[in-house]
Design an enzyme around this catalytic site. Structure first.
Site, PDB file in Angstrom:
ATOM      1  N   LEU A   9     -36.901  94.467  75.376  1.00  0.00           N
ATOM      2  CA  LEU A   9     -37.400  93.258  74.572  1.00  0.00           C
ATOM      3  C   LEU A   9     -36.222  92.857  73.808  1.00  0.00           C
ATOM      4  O   LEU A   9     -36.081  93.432  72.760  1.00  0.00           O
ATOM      5  CB  LEU A   9     -38.613  92.950  73.997  1.00  0.00           C
ATOM      6  CG  LEU A   9     -39.931  93.814  75.082  1.00  0.00           C
ATOM      7  CD1 LEU A   9     -41.184  93.678  74.094  1.00  0.00           C
ATOM      8  CD2 LEU A   9     -40.139  92.854  76.113  1.00  0.00           C
ATOM      9  N   ILE A  11     -31.821  91.351  73.635  1.00  0.00           N
ATOM     10  CA  ILE A  11     -30.767  92.012  74.164  1.00  0.00           C
ATOM     11  C   ILE A  11     -29.734  91.458  73.109  1.00  0.00           C
ATOM     12  O   ILE A  11     -28.694  91.019  73.319  1.00  0.00           O
ATOM     13  CB  ILE A  11     -30.311  92.139  75.378  1.00  0.00           C
ATOM     14  CG1 ILE A  11     -29.251  93.128  75.795  1.00  0.00           C
ATOM     15  CG2 ILE A  11     -30.124  90.604  75.926  1.00  0.00           C
ATOM     16  CD1 ILE A  11     -29.003  93.447  77.064  1.00  0.00           C
ATOM     17  N   GLY A  15     -29.906  95.909  71.250  1.00  0.00           N
ATOM     18  CA  GLY A  15     -30.234  95.912  72.719  1.00  0.00           C
ATOM     19  C   GLY A  15     -29.018  95.967  73.651  1.00  0.00           C
ATOM     20  O   GLY A  15     -28.914  96.756  74.539  1.00  0.00           O
ATOM     21  N   ALA A  16     -28.087  94.981  73.252  1.00  0.00           N
ATOM     22  CA  ALA A  16     -26.616  95.235  73.961  1.00  0.00           C
ATOM     23  C   ALA A  16     -26.075  96.744  73.825  1.00  0.00           C
ATOM     24  O   ALA A  16     -25.671  97.390  74.768  1.00  0.00           O
ATOM     25  CB  ALA A  16     -25.770  94.324  73.428  1.00  0.00           C
ATOM     26  N   GLY A 187     -22.803  93.090  62.057  1.00  0.00           N
ATOM     27  CA  GLY A 187     -24.030  93.382  62.876  1.00  0.00           C
ATOM     28  C   GLY A 187     -24.844  94.294  62.102  1.00  0.00           C
ATOM     29  O   GLY A 187     -25.811  94.979  62.524  1.00  0.00           O
ATOM     30  N   ASP A 201     -35.896  95.933  53.435  1.00  0.00           N
ATOM     31  CA  ASP A 201     -35.575  96.692  54.551  1.00  0.00           C
ATOM     32  C   ASP A 201     -35.535  98.166  54.156  1.00  0.00           C
ATOM     33  O   ASP A 201     -36.297  99.157  54.838  1.00  0.00           O
ATOM     34  CB  ASP A 201     -34.449  96.323  54.922  1.00  0.00           C
ATOM     35  CG  ASP A 201     -33.966  97.010  56.307  1.00  0.00           C
ATOM     36  OD1 ASP A 201     -34.433  96.779  57.421  1.00  0.00           O
ATOM     37  OD2 ASP A 201     -33.017  97.966  56.175  1.00  0.00           O
ATOM     38  N   LYS A 205     -38.297 101.334  55.412  1.00  0.00           N
ATOM     39  CA  LYS A 205     -37.680 102.501  56.010  1.00  0.00           C
ATOM     40  C   LYS A 205     -38.460 103.878  55.015  1.00  0.00           C
ATOM     41  O   LYS A 205     -39.011 104.764  55.752  1.00  0.00           O
ATOM     42  CB  LYS A 205     -36.327 102.624  55.980  1.00  0.00           C
ATOM     43  CG  LYS A 205     -35.627 101.581  56.736  1.00  0.00           C
ATOM     44  CD  LYS A 205     -34.195 101.401  56.589  1.00  0.00           C
ATOM     45  CE  LYS A 205     -33.433 100.675  57.695  1.00  0.00           C
ATOM     46  NZ  LYS A 205     -32.166 100.267  56.999  1.00  0.00           N
ATOM     47  N   GLY A 306     -25.833  99.066  62.965  1.00  0.00           N
ATOM     48  CA  GLY A 306     -24.599  98.828  63.997  1.00  0.00           C
ATOM     49  C   GLY A 306     -25.109  99.022  65.287  1.00  0.00           C
ATOM     50  O   GLY A 306     -26.140  99.626  65.394  1.00  0.00           O
TER      51      GLY A 306
HETATM   52  N1  NAI Z   1     -28.675  95.842  63.603  1.00  0.00           N
HETATM   53  C1  NAI Z   1     -28.990  96.914  63.219  1.00  0.00           C
HETATM   54  O1  NAI Z   1     -27.802  97.830  62.794  1.00  0.00           O
HETATM   55  C2  NAI Z   1     -30.363  97.604  63.111  1.00  0.00           C
HETATM   56  C3  NAI Z   1     -31.330  96.914  63.671  1.00  0.00           C
HETATM   57  N2  NAI Z   1     -32.599  97.181  63.629  1.00  0.00           N
HETATM   58  C4  NAI Z   1     -33.632  96.755  64.078  1.00  0.00           C
HETATM   59  O2  NAI Z   1     -33.420  96.572  65.588  1.00  0.00           O
HETATM   60  C5  NAI Z   1     -34.163  95.228  65.808  1.00  0.00           C
HETATM   61  C6  NAI Z   1     -33.105  94.566  66.473  1.00  0.00           C
HETATM   62  O3  NAI Z   1     -32.062  94.094  65.632  1.00  0.00           O
HETATM   63  P1  NAI Z   1     -30.855  93.392  65.911  1.00  0.00           P
HETATM   64  O4  NAI Z   1     -30.368  93.890  67.478  1.00  0.00           O
HETATM   65  O5  NAI Z   1     -29.783  93.691  64.947  1.00  0.00           O
HETATM   66  O6  NAI Z   1     -31.132  91.918  65.991  1.00  0.00           O
HETATM   67  P2  NAI Z   1     -30.437  90.745  66.905  1.00  0.00           P
HETATM   68  O7  NAI Z   1     -31.057  89.371  66.113  1.00  0.00           O
HETATM   69  O8  NAI Z   1     -28.931  90.910  67.010  1.00  0.00           O
HETATM   70  O9  NAI Z   1     -31.243  90.825  68.179  1.00  0.00           O
HETATM   71  C7  NAI Z   1     -32.403  90.231  68.421  1.00  0.00           C
HETATM   72  C8  NAI Z   1     -32.568  89.573  69.977  1.00  0.00           C
HETATM   73  O10 NAI Z   1     -33.916  89.397  70.220  1.00  0.00           O
HETATM   74  C9  NAI Z   1     -33.857  88.164  71.023  1.00  0.00           C
HETATM   75  N3  NAI Z   1     -35.305  87.524  70.664  1.00  0.00           N
HETATM   76  C10 NAI Z   1     -35.811  86.965  69.550  1.00  0.00           C
HETATM   77  N4  NAI Z   1     -37.151  86.592  69.912  1.00  0.00           N
HETATM   78  C11 NAI Z   1     -37.040  86.755  71.136  1.00  0.00           C
HETATM   79  C12 NAI Z   1     -38.199  86.527  72.153  1.00  0.00           C
HETATM   80  N5  NAI Z   1     -39.319  85.947  71.845  1.00  0.00           N
HETATM   81  N6  NAI Z   1     -38.177  86.805  73.501  1.00  0.00           N
HETATM   82  C13 NAI Z   1     -36.816  87.331  73.765  1.00  0.00           C
HETATM   83  N7  NAI Z   1     -35.988  87.609  73.031  1.00  0.00           N
HETATM   84  C14 NAI Z   1     -35.854  87.391  71.722  1.00  0.00           C
HETATM   85  C15 NAI Z   1     -32.689  87.242  69.980  1.00  0.00           C
HETATM   86  O11 NAI Z   1     -32.252  86.318  70.783  1.00  0.00           O
HETATM   87  C16 NAI Z   1     -31.619  88.407  69.790  1.00  0.00           C
HETATM   88  O12 NAI Z   1     -30.827  88.349  70.904  1.00  0.00           O
HETATM   89  C17 NAI Z   1     -34.754  94.555  64.548  1.00  0.00           C
HETATM   90  O13 NAI Z   1     -36.065  95.301  64.133  1.00  0.00           O
HETATM   91  C18 NAI Z   1     -33.877  95.279  63.454  1.00  0.00           C
HETATM   92  O14 NAI Z   1     -34.440  95.610  62.348  1.00  0.00           O
HETATM   93  C19 NAI Z   1     -32.645  98.789  63.339  1.00  0.00           C
HETATM   94  C20 NAI Z   1     -31.654  99.559  62.872  1.00  0.00           C
HETATM   95  C21 NAI Z   1     -30.289  99.026  62.777  1.00  0.00           C
HETATM   96  N1  LIG Z   2     -29.980  95.762  58.111  1.00  0.00           N
HETATM   97  C1  LIG Z   2     -30.252  97.236  58.163  1.00  0.00           C
HETATM   98  C2  LIG Z   2     -29.872  97.516  59.668  1.00  0.00           C
HETATM   99  C3  LIG Z   2     -30.499  99.015  59.937  1.00  0.00           C
HETATM  100  O1  LIG Z   2     -31.537  99.421  59.825  1.00  0.00           O
HETATM  101  C4  LIG Z   2     -29.059  97.822  57.321  1.00  0.00           C
HETATM  102  O2  LIG Z   2     -28.192  97.036  56.948  1.00  0.00           O
HETATM  103  O3  LIG Z   2     -29.312  99.050  57.040  1.00  0.00           O
END
Ligand code: NAI
Ligand SMILES: N[C@@H](CC=O)C(=O)O
Ligand code: NA
Length: 439
Positions: A9, A11, A15-16, A187, A201, A205, A306
């Site tokens: 859910l 990408i 996700g990517a 990112g 945030d 955690k 990241g």
């Molecule tokens: N970016 C990071 O370094 C980290 C992120 N996280 C967590 O991981 C999760 C994802 O974060 P990111 O990948 O950074 O966010 P992001 O914003 O890059 O990706 C989220 C994706 O979900 C899609 N999306 C949103 N609503 C949607 C829906 N209803 N149906 C389908 N797709 C939908 C968006 O279009 C986007 O592509 C968050 O909960 C974040 O807190 C956790 C650890 C590190």
């Molecule tokens: N936004 C968060 C992403 C990882 O959890 C951070 O900056 O640590």
């Protein structure tokens, strides 16, 4: 055995990263899990962009419930963020008998109790290693590696964005907005970066780690949360001159006061002696320091944000779930480390009752007797002073007086600050930053 089927859910960044690392390391991952792990379905807002990541052979849909309700999907990986839609999706996946992996700390910190109860009831696993300190395996360490110990405290730099901002501002003299934009481009930042900047945030955690360390339910609403938006460059400089670094620290520890036993749960900017390892954690790196009775002190350091660092933790969970759910179901570990019927009801302490040291900056008119008045007010509150620095910011009439105190209760320092701010010679508010020696 045919590969276990995974539905993603979202990408975006994580996700990517997850899709790419799973594909790149698929052979090693299959050997570790005892079964192949394959992403067969992805829900994305922008299906075109999603296809550019997945290529052919993966079903891309716009409705995330289509993934959650698909009979062929064994594990749902929630990577869209937020806590309302994601809660509905995760609960629906559980109701459908699917295992869940999530990186969503907001979701776990706010709705973890409900989600774990539903998973327990249904006999499925909810795994969330990526939700705390990104790729660092801190959930596994607290839940499994340290299981012999009574954990006394957990303290850490657990938000990469704010640590990156503080490091870049200090080292390169860049302004806040410029560095935040860089963190977003890399990112690291949340979709709403105020979650990072205001400490939310990190508190999500910390709430999760506190639950696992002490066997209490997740209680984000009890956390004290203060971010870096009010932090001034002048205090970072003065702290350096006194031999300290300022970091956004999350601290949770067992404490006993006259009122009884309690758990501290707090996130705020904190002075740390510059010589400590944790004071030298820079950029988007995270570090978590755990005090445990048998093992002593351990420090967990690595990339907390990241795409691929976070994917590393998401995939570790996928491997665990694959093993436990389909290859070797005997080795389940409770979601919050302690058995659900063994949770403790020890309370989270009010901030007024915590004990720590303080950095105080008082801006005063340079008059005779001011220093004596300040020290008397602190002495009246039984607060002893560790160090004093007097600075003239440029004009002769006003000065900054910086004081480091020894340990005292928050309510004593608050009372002293109220008296200091009422002194006629004091200009504006007193700047107060907590200080932890972390020895
Ligand atoms: N970016 C990071 O370094 C980290 C992120 N996280 C967590 O991981 C999760 C994802 O974060 P990111 O990948 O950074 O966010 P992001 O914003 O890059 O990706 C989220 C994706 O979900 C899609 N999306 C949103 N609503 C949607 C829906 N209803 N149906 C389908 N797709 C939908 C968006 O279009 C986007 O592509 C968050 O909960 C974040 O807190 C956790 C650890 C590190
Ligand atoms: N936004 C968060 C992403 C990882 O959890 C951070 O900056 O640590
Ligand atoms: Na982690």
């Amino acid at each position: 055995m045919k590969p276990i089927q995974v539905g993603l859910l979202g990408i975006g960044t994580v996700g990517a990263g997850t899709f790419n690392v799973l594909k790149r390391n698929q052979e090693d991952i299959r050997r570790r899990a005892g079964r192949g792990i394959e992403v067969t379905m992805v829900a994305a807002r922008n299906t075109e962009r999603a296809r550019s990541v997945t290529g052919d052979g993966v079903q891309v849909v716009s409705d995330p419930f289509a993934v959650v309700n698909h009979p062929d999907i064994d594990i749902v990986v929630e990577l869209i963020g937020g806590y309302e839609l994601s809660r509905e999706l995760v609960l629906q996946a559980i109701a459908n008998g699917k295992h869940v992996v999530t990186a969503n700390k907001a979701l776990v910190a706010l709705h973890g109790n409900e989600i774990f109860a539903a998973a327990q009831e249904k006999g499925v696993i909810v795994a969330f290693e990526a939700a705390v300190a990104g790729g660092i395996p801190i959930i596994k360490a607290l839940r499994e590696g340290l299981t012999a110990n009574r954990i006394e405290s957990v303290a850490g730099i657990i938000n990469g964005t704010t640590n990156f901002i503080l490091s870049e501002m200090r080292d390169k003299g860049l302004d806040f907005a410029t560095v935040l934009a860089q963190a977003q481009a890399l990112g690291y930042a949340e979709a709403d970066p105020t979650f990072d900047i205001e400490g939310v945030d990190a508190a999500h955690k910390l709430t999760i780690m506190s639950a696992i360390a002490f066997g209490i339910p997740v209680q984000f609403d009890k956390a004290y949360v203060e971010g870096i938006s009010q932090l001034q460059a002048v205090d970072i400089r003065y702290a350096e001159q006194l031999g300290y670094r300022i970091k956004l620290l999350g601290i949770t520890r067992r404490t006993t006061t006259a009122a009884g036993e309690g758990i501290e749960l707090r996130v705020h900017p904190t002075l740390i002696p510059a010589a400590r390892l944790i004071a030298n954690v820079e950029g988007a790196m995270n570090a978590v320091l755990v005090h445990a009775d048998a093992l002593g002190v351990t420090l967990y350091y690595g990339k907390g944000a990241g795409a691929e660092p976070t994917a590393s933790a998401v995939i570790a969970d996928l491997v665990d779930v694959t093993r436990l759910a389909t290859v070797d179901p005997s080795g389940r570990v409770p979601h919050l480390a302690f058995q659900p019927n063994q949770m403790s009801d020890v309370a989270i302490m009010p901030m007024a009752d915590i004990t720590t040291s303080y950095y105080l900056r008082v801006h005063v008119q340079d008059q005779l007797g001011v220093m004596a008045d300040l020290t008397r007010i602190l002495a009246d509150g039984n607060i002893s002073i560790d160090a004093v620095l007097q600075k003239e910011p440029g004009n002769q009439t006003d000065i900054d007086i910086i004081m480091l105190t020894h340990q005292t209760q928050e309510k004593s320092i608050d009372a002293a600050i109220a008296r200091i701010e009422a002194m006629p010679a004091v200009i504006g508010k007193v700047t107060r930053i907590r200080l932890e020696s972390l020895g």
